[in-house]
Design a protein around this motif. Structure first.
Motif, PDB file in Angstrom:
ATOM      1  N   LEU A   1       0.820  -1.204   0.000  1.00 29.84           N
ATOM      2  CA  LEU A   1       0.000   0.000   0.000  1.00 29.84           C
ATOM      3  C   LEU A   1       0.859   1.260   0.000  1.00 29.84           C
ATOM      4  O   LEU A   1       0.565   2.223  -0.716  1.00 29.84           O
ATOM      5  CB  LEU A   1      -0.945  -0.007   1.208  1.00 29.84           C
ATOM      6  CG  LEU A   1      -1.961   1.116   1.276  1.00 29.84           C
ATOM      7  CD1 LEU A   1      -2.933   1.010   0.102  1.00 29.84           C
ATOM      8  CD2 LEU A   1      -2.734   1.053   2.578  1.00 29.84           C
ATOM      9  N   GLY A   2       1.931   1.264   0.779  1.00 23.97           N
ATOM     10  CA  GLY A   2       2.827   2.424   0.800  1.00 23.97           C
ATOM     11  C   GLY A   2       3.487   2.665  -0.541  1.00 23.97           C
ATOM     12  O   GLY A   2       3.631   3.820  -0.985  1.00 23.97           O
ATOM     13  N   TYR A   3       3.893   1.594  -1.210  1.00 27.46           N
ATOM     14  CA  TYR A   3       4.508   1.727  -2.531  1.00 27.46           C
ATOM     15  C   TYR A   3       3.518   2.331  -3.527  1.00 27.46           C
ATOM     16  O   TYR A   3       3.857   3.233  -4.292  1.00 27.46           O
ATOM     17  CB  TYR A   3       4.983   0.358  -3.007  1.00 27.46           C
ATOM     18  CG  TYR A   3       5.851   0.395  -4.230  1.00 27.46           C
ATOM     19  CD1 TYR A   3       7.221   0.586  -4.116  1.00 27.46           C
ATOM     20  CD2 TYR A   3       5.320   0.221  -5.495  1.00 27.46           C
ATOM     21  CE1 TYR A   3       8.028   0.620  -5.226  1.00 27.46           C
ATOM     22  CE2 TYR A   3       6.121   0.253  -6.616  1.00 27.46           C
ATOM     23  CZ  TYR A   3       7.477   0.447  -6.477  1.00 27.46           C
ATOM     24  OH  TYR A   3       8.271   0.479  -7.587  1.00 27.46           O
ATOM     25  N   ILE A   4       2.285   1.858  -3.489  1.00 30.67           N
ATOM     26  CA  ILE A   4       1.263   2.369  -4.402  1.00 30.67           C
ATOM     27  C   ILE A   4       0.937   3.826  -4.089  1.00 30.67           C
ATOM     28  O   ILE A   4       0.782   4.646  -4.994  1.00 30.67           O
ATOM     29  CB  ILE A   4       0.009   1.489  -4.348  1.00 30.67           C
ATOM     30  CG1 ILE A   4       0.317   0.124  -4.978  1.00 30.67           C
ATOM     31  CG2 ILE A   4      -1.170   2.143  -5.047  1.00 30.67           C
ATOM     32  CD1 ILE A   4      -0.762  -0.910  -4.789  1.00 30.67           C
ATOM     33  N   VAL A   5       0.842   4.161  -2.804  1.00 27.01           N
ATOM     34  CA  VAL A   5       0.530   5.554  -2.422  1.00 27.01           C
ATOM     35  C   VAL A   5       1.632   6.497  -2.894  1.00 27.01           C
ATOM     36  O   VAL A   5       1.350   7.568  -3.451  1.00 27.01           O
ATOM     37  CB  VAL A   5       0.312   5.662  -0.895  1.00 27.01           C
ATOM     38  CG1 VAL A   5       0.343   7.101  -0.435  1.00 27.01           C
ATOM     39  CG2 VAL A   5      -1.000   5.007  -0.513  1.00 27.01           C
ATOM     40  N   LEU A   6       2.901   6.112  -2.713  1.00 24.33           N
ATOM     41  CA  LEU A   6       3.989   6.964  -3.190  1.00 24.33           C
ATOM     42  C   LEU A   6       3.986   7.072  -4.709  1.00 24.33           C
ATOM     43  O   LEU A   6       4.318   8.123  -5.267  1.00 24.33           O
ATOM     44  CB  LEU A   6       5.339   6.436  -2.705  1.00 24.33           C
ATOM     45  CG  LEU A   6       5.663   6.720  -1.246  1.00 24.33           C
ATOM     46  CD1 LEU A   6       7.011   6.120  -0.873  1.00 24.33           C
ATOM     47  CD2 LEU A   6       5.663   8.208  -0.964  1.00 24.33           C
TER      48      LEU A   6
ATOM     49  N   LEU B   1       1.276   7.005  -6.550  1.00 20.70           N
ATOM     50  CA  LEU B   1       0.173   7.903  -6.878  1.00 20.70           C
ATOM     51  C   LEU B   1       0.499   9.348  -6.534  1.00 20.70           C
ATOM     52  O   LEU B   1       0.034  10.266  -7.223  1.00 20.70           O
ATOM     53  CB  LEU B   1      -1.101   7.450  -6.170  1.00 20.70           C
ATOM     54  CG  LEU B   1      -1.682   6.124  -6.666  1.00 20.70           C
ATOM     55  CD1 LEU B   1      -2.887   5.728  -5.824  1.00 20.70           C
ATOM     56  CD2 LEU B   1      -2.044   6.201  -8.134  1.00 20.70           C
ATOM     57  N   VAL B   2       1.291   9.582  -5.486  1.00 24.98           N
ATOM     58  CA  VAL B   2       1.734  10.948  -5.180  1.00 24.98           C
ATOM     59  C   VAL B   2       2.522  11.494  -6.361  1.00 24.98           C
ATOM     60  O   VAL B   2       2.323  12.634  -6.793  1.00 24.98           O
ATOM     61  CB  VAL B   2       2.586  10.974  -3.884  1.00 24.98           C
ATOM     62  CG1 VAL B   2       3.337  12.284  -3.745  1.00 24.98           C
ATOM     63  CG2 VAL B   2       1.707  10.750  -2.678  1.00 24.98           C
TER      64      VAL B   2
END
Length: 156
Positions: free
Chosen positions: A75-80, A82-83
């Motif tokens: 999830l953190g990888y995907i959020v970064l 998307l940022v």
């Protein structure tokens, strides 16, 4: 297992885990990073599992615990990613080290600390990749350690 092996296995496992964390945190300026550090952390857990066994290991990792680590990493990888997509126009665009000068200074300052690093989101990506690799490799070892050979009586 011998008493000597049981005595030194936990300190060696802790040293391996600490070296893995150090590799992850220094991955943006040295060879290594998330994958290598995550594999080192998993090797500490696997070593402890091999010496003590699944039920007696001082590092008790349940399926839920490992699943949470793996989910946070993904999830953190995907959020970064998307940022970078929303702020810079590209998935995983390095927001803190703005190459095309398209990121507002307020967003760029979140991932850019002038006195510490100019790597932008790369250290954060290393942390999330390390969590994902650690959880994946540890889950495989835990699954094999918990495997019980079925006998003909269990099948009937």
């Amino acid at each position: 297992m011998s008493q000597i092996l049981k005595l030194i296995a936990l300190p060696i496992s802790i040293i391996l885990i600490c070296l893995g964390i150090m590799t992850i945190l220094g991955g943006h300026i040295t060879p290594g990073g998330g994958f290598q550090g995550g594999a080192m952390i998993a090797s500490g857990v696997i070593f402890s599992l091999l010496v003590y066994g699944l039920g007696n290991s001082p590092m008790e990792f349940s399926h839920t615990y490992i699943e949470i680590f793996e989910s946070v990493g993904a999830l953190g990888y995907i959020v970064l990613g998307l940022v970078g997509l929303f702020a810079g126009g590209f998935f995983l665009y390095n927001v803190g080290a703005d190459v095309f000068n398209i990121i507002p200074a307020s967003i760029q300052s979140i991932f850019h600390y002038p006195d510490t690093t100019n790597a932008g989101i790369i250290p954060y990506l290393n942390i999330f990749v390390g969590l994902k690799v650690f959880a994946g490799l540890s889950a495989i070892a835990i699954a094999f350690a918990g495997f019980k050979k079925l006998t003909e009586e269990d099948v009937d």
